[in-house]
Design a protein around this motif. Structure first.
Motif, PDB file in Angstrom:
ATOM      1  N   UNK A  50       0.840  -1.207   0.000  1.00  0.00           N
ATOM      2  CA  UNK A  50       0.000   0.000   0.000  1.00  0.00           C
ATOM      3  C   UNK A  50       0.870   1.251   0.000  1.00  0.00           C
ATOM      4  N   UNK A  51       1.936   1.243   0.801  1.00  0.00           N
ATOM      5  CA  UNK A  51       2.837   2.391   0.841  1.00  0.00           C
ATOM      6  C   UNK A  51       3.517   2.605  -0.506  1.00  0.00           C
ATOM      7  N   UNK A  52       3.940   1.512  -1.146  1.00  0.00           N
ATOM      8  CA  UNK A  52       4.585   1.613  -2.455  1.00  0.00           C
ATOM      9  C   UNK A  52       3.596   2.132  -3.497  1.00  0.00           C
ATOM     10  N   UNK A  53       2.362   1.656  -3.441  1.00  0.00           N
ATOM     11  CA  UNK A  53       1.342   2.113  -4.392  1.00  0.00           C
ATOM     12  C   UNK A  53       1.079   3.605  -4.210  1.00  0.00           C
ATOM     13  N   UNK A  54       1.034   4.061  -2.970  1.00  0.00           N
ATOM     14  CA  UNK A  54       0.831   5.489  -2.705  1.00  0.00           C
ATOM     15  C   UNK A  54       2.016   6.314  -3.187  1.00  0.00           C
ATOM     16  N   UNK A  55       3.218   5.785  -3.026  1.00  0.00           N
ATOM     17  CA  UNK A  55       4.413   6.482  -3.497  1.00  0.00           C
ATOM     18  C   UNK A  55       4.390   6.622  -5.012  1.00  0.00           C
ATOM     19  N   UNK A  60       3.676   9.810  -9.951  1.00  0.00           N
ATOM     20  CA  UNK A  60       2.971  10.005 -11.222  1.00  0.00           C
ATOM     21  C   UNK A  60       2.212  11.325 -11.207  1.00  0.00           C
ATOM     22  N   UNK A  61       1.521  11.604 -10.119  1.00  0.00           N
ATOM     23  CA  UNK A  61       0.778  12.865 -10.020  1.00  0.00           C
ATOM     24  C   UNK A  61       1.724  14.064 -10.071  1.00  0.00           C
ATOM     25  N   UNK A  63       4.713  14.160 -11.520  1.00  0.00           N
ATOM     26  CA  UNK A  63       5.241  14.265 -12.875  1.00  0.00           C
ATOM     27  C   UNK A  63       4.188  14.838 -13.812  1.00  0.00           C
ATOM     28  N   UNK A  64       2.953  14.415 -13.659  1.00  0.00           N
ATOM     29  CA  UNK A  64       1.863  14.936 -14.492  1.00  0.00           C
ATOM     30  C   UNK A  64       1.696  16.428 -14.264  1.00  0.00           C
ATOM     31  N   UNK A  65       1.749  16.839 -13.006  1.00  0.00           N
ATOM     32  CA  UNK A  65       1.632  18.265 -12.692  1.00  0.00           C
ATOM     33  C   UNK A  65       2.782  19.063 -13.276  1.00  0.00           C
ATOM     34  N   UNK A  66       3.982  18.505 -13.235  1.00  0.00           N
ATOM     35  CA  UNK A  66       5.151  19.186 -13.803  1.00  0.00           C
ATOM     36  C   UNK A  66       4.998  19.346 -15.308  1.00  0.00           C
ATOM     37  N   UNK A  67       4.586  18.273 -15.972  1.00  0.00           N
ATOM     38  CA  UNK A  67       4.398  18.325 -17.432  1.00  0.00           C
ATOM     39  C   UNK A  67       3.308  19.328 -17.781  1.00  0.00           C
ATOM     40  N   UNK A  68       2.221  19.307 -17.034  1.00  0.00           N
ATOM     41  CA  UNK A  68       1.138  20.258 -17.299  1.00  0.00           C
ATOM     42  C   UNK A  68       1.603  21.688 -17.068  1.00  0.00           C
TER      43      UNK A  68
END
Length: 84
Positions: A50-55, A60-61, A63-68
């Motif tokens: 669960x911790x790895x999935x949250x990380x 990803x979020x 990186x997406x924000x940076x690209x946007x």
């Protein structure tokens, strides 16, 4: 049913597993002690997953924000330059 690991369920498994281990050890029941250890270990694995999935989701979020942000800056910058 949700297939992603739950920290709450993981902690419950750890708590119950610890209790089984303790009781099994106290009364000399090797099967209960082993079952508790397995349940505790399963809870630890679930929590780690669960911790790895949250990380990963956070990365990803981010990186997406940076690209946007970059695209917004480029597109916004082009629009501003064309309007000048």
């Amino acid at each position: 049913m949700n297939s992603s690991p739950s920290k709450t369920e993981a902690r419950k498994d750890q708590y119950v597993g610890d209790a089984k281990q303790t009781v099994g050890s106290a009364v000399g029941n090797d099967n209960l002690q082993t079952s508790g250890q397995a349940q505790n270990n399963n809870g630890l694995i679930q929590e780690t997953t669960a911790n790895a999935a949250n990380l990963v989701t956070g990365v990803v979020n981010g990186a997406t924000g940076t690209v946007q942000g970059v695209l917004g800056g480029l597109l916004g910058g082009n629009d501003n330059n064309n309007n000048k």
